[in-house]
Design an enzyme around this catalytic site. Structure first.
Site, short mmCIF file in Angstrom:
data_model
loop_
_atom_site.label_atom_id
_atom_site.label_comp_id
_atom_site.label_asym_id
_atom_site.label_seq_id
_atom_site.Cartn_x
_atom_site.Cartn_y
_atom_site.Cartn_z
N ASP A 165 -38.11 7.91 43.41
CA ASP A 165 -39.21 7.55 44.31
C ASP A 165 -39.66 8.76 45.14
OD1 ASP A 165 -38.50 4.92 43.45
OD2 ASP A 165 -37.06 4.79 45.09
N GLU A 189 -45.59 -2.22 41.81
CA GLU A 189 -44.95 -1.64 42.99
C GLU A 189 -45.25 -0.15 43.03
OE1 GLU A 189 -40.76 -2.44 42.42
OE2 GLU A 189 -40.49 -0.76 41.05
N HIS A 223 -43.14 5.47 40.00
CA HIS A 223 -43.06 5.63 41.46
C HIS A 223 -43.33 7.08 41.89
CE1 HIS A 223 -41.58 3.60 45.27
NE2 HIS A 223 -42.25 4.71 45.60
N ARG A 227 -32.44 9.15 37.94
CA ARG A 227 -33.89 9.21 38.01
C ARG A 227 -34.23 10.48 38.77
NH1 ARG A 227 -35.67 3.52 40.41
NH2 ARG A 227 -33.88 3.94 41.76
#
Length: 323
Positions: free
Chosen positions: A22, A204, A268, A302
């Site tokens: 993110d 999202e 994201h 990630r």
């Protein structure tokens, strides 16, 4: 918690910063880039600063806030973003509770000075909805971002609705201050298409990009494994940001898993400018392998990646992973 056994690096997928999901990069008027992101333990908020994008990779990383031991903000510290608005620094993030870990809500930190790396940060509690809004932040809410248009600030976030296997939609509202909204929520997008409904029905992780009179909003869709991908909304900057009819959603994702390049579950993201201000850059997260052992949320790999946004002749962004 390491899970690098399946990782294969190619010229396309070398991380900017490893194990930072993110990712959010903000270029300030002081010439510095500020970087924050979710950490694998989901237990704190970190911040880096550098004069170049590449410099963020080796920049000192400081912890500006740690989770509580109980109650609000004691679990799942997710997706922080740093913004300079209303003359102050703010960090927007989501968090749950140790005794109710999925009670995810949006929270705010406010810097008490003009130097976010060294000045104190103060908890401002939950983001406040408008006084006449009975709906916002009543359920699982996360991934807030902020953008400015025509001198006004807008707040976009994801919130789950319905019963059973809930659906995550994106909503938008106008901001009264750095800690409160001034209008009731407006539905921006719901997962309509098959690529938004893999494992979970999800919209999202909004990110905002402006170009030539248009406001573009990327968002992430589906579960957080290899099916995770990026969709795109757009509106004219002269239109009413709070009118759903101002926004158009593209039929297909604009960035998705590319096995040949070793990019799995991209999503994201945030946007920033190159050092000379001429290029639009997308900072996103992805894994370098498909197979995940156990819960994807517990897989730490990630990584923060970077790509240069190209532009079509018709003025739309092109998200092409290049080596």
């Amino acid at each position: 918690m390491e899970n690098n056994t399946n990782a294969t690096y190619t010229k396309y997928n070398v991380p900017l910063i490893e194990q930072r999901a993110d990712p959010y990069v903000y270029k300030h008027t002081d010439g510095n880039y500020y970087f924050t992101a979710s950490v694998p333990a989901y237990d704190k908020i970190i911040l880096r600063r550098a004069t170049t994008i590449a410099g963020l990779a080796d920049a000192e990383e400081i912890t500006i806030w740690n989770k509580h031991e109980s109650g609000e903000m004691s679990k799942h510290i997710w997706a922080p973003e740093i913004h300079y608005i209303f003359g102050k620094w703010y960090i927007y993030f989501a968090a749950g509770e140790r005794d109710d870990i999925w009670k995810i809500r949006p929270f705010v930190l406010e810097c008490q000075g003009q130097d976010p790396m060294n000045d104190a940060w103060e908890e401002k509690g939950k983001m406040q909805c408008a006084d006449d809004d009975e709906f916002s932040f009543q359920a699982f809410s996360l991934d807030a971002t902020v953008f400015e248009n025509k001198g006004e600030y807008f707040y976009i976030w994801a919130e789950k609705v319905s019963v059973g296997k809930q659906i995550s939609n994106l909503y938008i509202a106008k901001m009264e201050s750095g800690t409160k909204l001034s209008t009731v929520q407006v539905l921006l997008t719901t997962p309509d298409y098959d690529w938004e409904r893999v494992d979970f029905w999800v919209n999202e992780g909004p990110g905002v990009l402006k170009k030539d009179g248009k406001i573009f909003v990327t968002f992430s869709a589906s579960g957080t494994g290899a099916c995770y991908c990026v969709g795109l909304l757009y509106a004219d900057e002269e239109s009413d940001m709070l009118d759903p009819l101002s926004w158009t959603k593209l039929r297909n994702p604009v960035l998705a898993t590319d096995e040949e390049k070793g990019i799995y579950g991209p999503g994201h993201n945030s946007f920033t400018k190159s050092e000379d201000g001429t290029k639009d850059l997308m900072i996103y997260h992805a894994r370098t392998y498909e197979k995940i052992v156990g819960d994807p949320l517990q897989d730490p790999n990630r990584h923060a990646m970077i790509l240069e946004v190209k532009w079509s002749e018709t003025g739309f962004p092109i998200f092409e992973i290049e080596g």
